[in-house]
Enzyme design. Sequence first.
Site, PDB file in Angstrom:
ATOM      1  N   HIS A  19       0.812  -1.231   0.000  1.00 50.87           N
ATOM      2  CA  HIS A  19       0.000   0.000   0.000  1.00 50.87           C
ATOM      3  C   HIS A  19       0.838   1.270   0.000  1.00 50.87           C
ATOM      4  O   HIS A  19       0.316   2.355  -0.209  1.00 50.87           O
ATOM      5  CB  HIS A  19      -0.934   0.017   1.211  1.00 50.87           C
ATOM      6  CG  HIS A  19      -0.237   0.301   2.505  1.00 50.87           C
ATOM      7  ND1 HIS A  19       0.560  -0.640   3.128  1.00 50.87           N
ATOM      8  CD2 HIS A  19      -0.176   1.426   3.268  1.00 50.87           C
ATOM      9  CE1 HIS A  19       1.060  -0.111   4.236  1.00 50.87           C
ATOM     10  NE2 HIS A  19       0.634   1.132   4.348  1.00 50.87           N
ATOM     11  N   GLY A  24      -0.212   0.535  -5.139  1.00 51.13           N
ATOM     12  CA  GLY A  24      -0.936   0.167  -3.922  1.00 51.13           C
ATOM     13  C   GLY A  24      -1.618   1.377  -3.299  1.00 51.13           C
ATOM     14  O   GLY A  24      -2.786   1.305  -2.884  1.00 51.13           O
ATOM     15  N   LEU A 112      -0.861  -8.368  -9.505  1.00 49.86           N
ATOM     16  CA  LEU A 112      -0.446  -7.354 -10.471  1.00 49.86           C
ATOM     17  C   LEU A 112       0.906  -7.690 -11.069  1.00 49.86           C
ATOM     18  O   LEU A 112       1.885  -7.888 -10.340  1.00 49.86           O
ATOM     19  CB  LEU A 112      -0.352  -6.000  -9.768  1.00 49.86           C
ATOM     20  CG  LEU A 112      -1.646  -5.209  -9.776  1.00 49.86           C
ATOM     21  CD1 LEU A 112      -1.785  -4.419  -8.505  1.00 49.86           C
ATOM     22  CD2 LEU A 112      -1.668  -4.287 -10.982  1.00 49.86           C
ATOM     23  N   GLY A 113       0.974  -7.744 -12.397  1.00 45.83           N
ATOM     24  CA  GLY A 113       2.223  -8.033 -13.094  1.00 45.83           C
ATOM     25  C   GLY A 113       2.725  -6.809 -13.814  1.00 45.83           C
ATOM     26  O   GLY A 113       2.683  -5.696 -13.278  1.00 45.83           O
ATOM     27  N   TYR A 143      12.884  -9.823 -13.593  1.00 46.98           N
ATOM     28  CA  TYR A 143      11.600  -9.323 -13.082  1.00 46.98           C
ATOM     29  C   TYR A 143      10.452  -9.978 -13.843  1.00 46.98           C
ATOM     30  O   TYR A 143       9.446 -10.390 -13.254  1.00 46.98           O
ATOM     31  CB  TYR A 143      11.571  -7.802 -13.262  1.00 46.98           C
ATOM     32  CG  TYR A 143      10.327  -7.116 -12.777  1.00 46.98           C
ATOM     33  CD1 TYR A 143      10.085  -6.963 -11.414  1.00 46.98           C
ATOM     34  CD2 TYR A 143       9.399  -6.579 -13.676  1.00 46.98           C
ATOM     35  CE1 TYR A 143       8.953  -6.306 -10.965  1.00 46.98           C
ATOM     36  CE2 TYR A 143       8.273  -5.918 -13.236  1.00 46.98           C
ATOM     37  CZ  TYR A 143       8.050  -5.784 -11.884  1.00 46.98           C
ATOM     38  OH  TYR A 143       6.926  -5.131 -11.440  1.00 46.98           O
ATOM     39  N   HIS A 186      11.854   4.875 -12.997  1.00 43.58           N
ATOM     40  CA  HIS A 186      11.426   4.707 -14.385  1.00 43.58           C
ATOM     41  C   HIS A 186      11.618   6.028 -15.130  1.00 43.58           C
ATOM     42  O   HIS A 186      11.940   7.052 -14.534  1.00 43.58           O
ATOM     43  CB  HIS A 186       9.957   4.269 -14.436  1.00 43.58           C
ATOM     44  CG  HIS A 186       9.749   2.873 -13.934  1.00 43.58           C
ATOM     45  ND1 HIS A 186       9.305   2.603 -12.666  1.00 43.58           N
ATOM     46  CD2 HIS A 186       9.946   1.673 -14.520  1.00 43.58           C
ATOM     47  CE1 HIS A 186       9.233   1.289 -12.493  1.00 43.58           C
ATOM     48  NE2 HIS A 186       9.620   0.693 -13.601  1.00 43.58           N
ATOM     49  N   LYS A 194      14.738  15.705 -14.181  1.00 41.10           N
ATOM     50  CA  LYS A 194      15.830  16.293 -14.959  1.00 41.10           C
ATOM     51  C   LYS A 194      15.412  17.638 -15.569  1.00 41.10           C
ATOM     52  O   LYS A 194      16.175  18.616 -15.540  1.00 41.10           O
ATOM     53  CB  LYS A 194      16.262  15.334 -16.075  1.00 41.10           C
ATOM     54  CG  LYS A 194      17.058  14.128 -15.584  1.00 41.10           C
ATOM     55  CD  LYS A 194      17.380  13.175 -16.743  1.00 41.10           C
ATOM     56  CE  LYS A 194      18.168  11.964 -16.279  1.00 41.10           C
ATOM     57  NZ  LYS A 194      18.487  11.023 -17.361  1.00 41.10           N
ATOM     58  N   ASP A 276      18.566   0.910 -24.320  1.00 41.02           N
ATOM     59  CA  ASP A 276      17.225   1.247 -24.818  1.00 41.02           C
ATOM     60  C   ASP A 276      16.180   0.308 -24.227  1.00 41.02           C
ATOM     61  O   ASP A 276      15.020   0.663 -24.089  1.00 41.02           O
ATOM     62  CB  ASP A 276      17.167   1.083 -26.346  1.00 41.02           C
ATOM     63  CG  ASP A 276      17.592   2.345 -27.087  1.00 41.02           C
ATOM     64  OD1 ASP A 276      17.532   3.444 -26.486  1.00 41.02           O
ATOM     65  OD2 ASP A 276      17.977   2.222 -28.260  1.00 41.02           O
TER      66      ASP A 276
HETATM   67  O1  GFB Z   1      11.074   3.427 -17.640  1.00 44.95           O
HETATM   68  P1  GFB Z   1      12.256   2.609 -17.938  1.00 44.95           P
HETATM   69  O2  GFB Z   1      13.379   2.680 -16.964  1.00 44.95           O
HETATM   70  O3  GFB Z   1      11.828   1.112 -18.081  1.00 44.95           O
HETATM   71  O4  GFB Z   1      12.884   3.073 -19.346  1.00 44.95           O
HETATM   72  P2  GFB Z   1      11.490   0.008 -19.208  1.00 44.95           P
HETATM   73  C1  GFB Z   1      12.091   3.259 -20.490  1.00 44.95           C
HETATM   74  C2  GFB Z   1      12.918   3.838 -21.623  1.00 44.95           C
HETATM   75  O5  GFB Z   1      13.264   5.185 -21.295  1.00 44.95           O
HETATM   76  C3  GFB Z   1      14.238   3.116 -21.921  1.00 44.95           C
HETATM   77  C4  GFB Z   1      14.659   5.393 -21.540  1.00 44.95           C
HETATM   78  O6  GFB Z   1      14.461   3.067 -23.304  1.00 44.95           O
HETATM   79  C5  GFB Z   1      15.279   4.033 -21.265  1.00 44.95           C
HETATM   80  O7  GFB Z   1      16.572   3.924 -21.833  1.00 44.95           O
HETATM   81  N1  GFB Z   1      15.142   6.494 -20.711  1.00 44.95           N
HETATM   82  C6  GFB Z   1      15.581   7.693 -21.186  1.00 44.95           C
HETATM   83  C7  GFB Z   1      15.271   6.514 -19.381  1.00 44.95           C
HETATM   84  N2  GFB Z   1      16.015   8.469 -20.180  1.00 44.95           N
HETATM   85  C8  GFB Z   1      15.831   7.756 -19.036  1.00 44.95           C
HETATM   86  C9  GFB Z   1      16.085   8.051 -17.670  1.00 44.95           C
HETATM   87  O8  GFB Z   1      16.592   9.118 -17.283  1.00 44.95           O
HETATM   88  N3  GFB Z   1      15.743   7.094 -16.757  1.00 44.95           N
HETATM   89  C10 GFB Z   1      15.182   5.895 -17.140  1.00 44.95           C
HETATM   90  N4  GFB Z   1      14.854   5.015 -16.193  1.00 44.95           N
HETATM   91  N5  GFB Z   1      14.962   5.595 -18.443  1.00 44.95           N
HETATM   92  C11 GFB Z   1      11.197  -1.308 -16.997  1.00 44.95           C
HETATM   93  C12 GFB Z   1      11.507  -2.729 -16.694  1.00 44.95           C
HETATM   94  O9  GFB Z   1      11.446  -1.272 -18.344  1.00 44.95           O
HETATM   95  O10 GFB Z   1       9.874  -0.886 -16.823  1.00 44.95           O
HETATM   96  C13 GFB Z   1      10.639  -3.356 -15.729  1.00 44.95           C
HETATM   97  O11 GFB Z   1      12.879  -2.825 -16.448  1.00 44.95           O
HETATM   98  C14 GFB Z   1       9.188  -2.986 -15.809  1.00 44.95           C
HETATM   99  O12 GFB Z   1      10.789  -4.741 -15.757  1.00 44.95           O
HETATM  100  C15 GFB Z   1       8.996  -1.534 -16.010  1.00 44.95           C
HETATM  101  O13 GFB Z   1       8.475  -3.746 -16.731  1.00 44.95           O
HETATM  102  C16 GFB Z   1       7.581  -1.102 -16.264  1.00 44.95           C
HETATM  103  O14 GFB Z   1      10.148   0.275 -19.810  1.00 44.95           O
HETATM  104  O15 GFB Z   1      12.590  -0.157 -20.187  1.00 44.95           O
END
Ligand code: GFB
Length: 323
Positions: A19, A24, A112-113, A143, A186, A194, A276
């Site tokens: 939660h 949650g 939840l997946g 994951y 994410h 940023k 990517d």
């Molecule tokens: O959100 P994100 O980390 O997760 O990255 P995924 C999504 C895309 O955004 C990738 C780009 O192509 C990253 O390279 N990106 C660009 C960035 N700038 C940034 C930044 O500053 N931070 C981050 N984090 N990404 C995850 C999975 O995948 O998402 C999990 O690893 C899960 O398993 C989840 O399913 C929802 O969409 O790539």
Amino acid sequence: MANEAVFQLAGKRVWVAGHRGMVGSAIVRRLASEDCDVITATRADVDLKSPDQVQAFVGDHKPDAIFMAAAKVGGILANDTYPADFLYDNLMIAANVTEAAYRQNVSKMLFLGSSCIYPRDAPQPIPEDALLTGPLEGTNEWYAIAKIAGIKLAQAYRKQHGCDFISAMPTNLYGRGDNYDLNSSHVLPALIRKAHEAKMAGASQITIWGTGTPKREFLNSDDCADACVFLMKAYSDVEHVNVGSGQDIAIIDLARLVCDVVGFTGSIVTDTSKPDGTMRKLMSGDKIRAMGWAPTIELRAGITDVYSLMVDSGLFTHPAPVT
Ligand code: GFB
């Protein structure tokens, strides 16, 4: 089965596992209008990785229903860096809660997946039956395997024991209570942070990870919570159900949108030393739409909402831990 309640939440005891997380907490907010008794537990109350503690907690509190929103989550870099944690923690949490729900006669559970359960090269938009038809995306296969195990647990307990356990697969989520740590977050909260910090510092550019060309489908966590409550009441079957917005956007275009909302007018540069990940994972929303559910929060409006909340809460007064 559209709009025909198969499970009533009114008058029930409902445990929202996880939660304090983004989903949650959204489910707890959503349940406020369901006339049910919401049960929550902190990590000090119950360690979800401990079978005994989970059995004892469910036995003591006797929920009628469980929203299984507890998970170790993170962005692409965190997934890629801590594969053992993402696999072990999520396997244990899913197995312990499912087994306890069965043994303590919980009437209904929603697991939840995540959309990363699907093969890296799945057809787009991805239908539910694409599960286990090809290799997974390498950055998050650990994951994904744990989340696939969670789906299979729900199906196995339904098949062997007749439990009414269902699964929902949300797309990439954002919303209130998101993680803004640039190492583990994410993409959407990372871009908001940023862009805001660049604006405040008068910087000329922000850096995004990867090439900017991958596409992602984003859903607000309040929409996701609404879908979870909808499915809990209206759905009872073996197959998991996709929960998405139906639209995806290239990361570079998302960065432009975020900069526009935040008011940062500098340039956006790419750091191609960062991964990517999968190039596209737009899910088909046909199944849940046919049941009568659709999202309501448009992406720009959702980003505007979370950005103003984060500014008001003062989070952005602290420097970012990494770039
Ligand atoms: O959100 P994100 O980390 O997760 O990255 P995924 C999504 C895309 O955004 C990738 C780009 O192509 C990253 O390279 N990106 C660009 C960035 N700038 C940034 C930044 O500053 N931070 C981050 N984090 N990404 C995850 C999975 O995948 O998402 C999990 O690893 C899960 O398993 C989840 O399913 C929802 O969409 O790539």
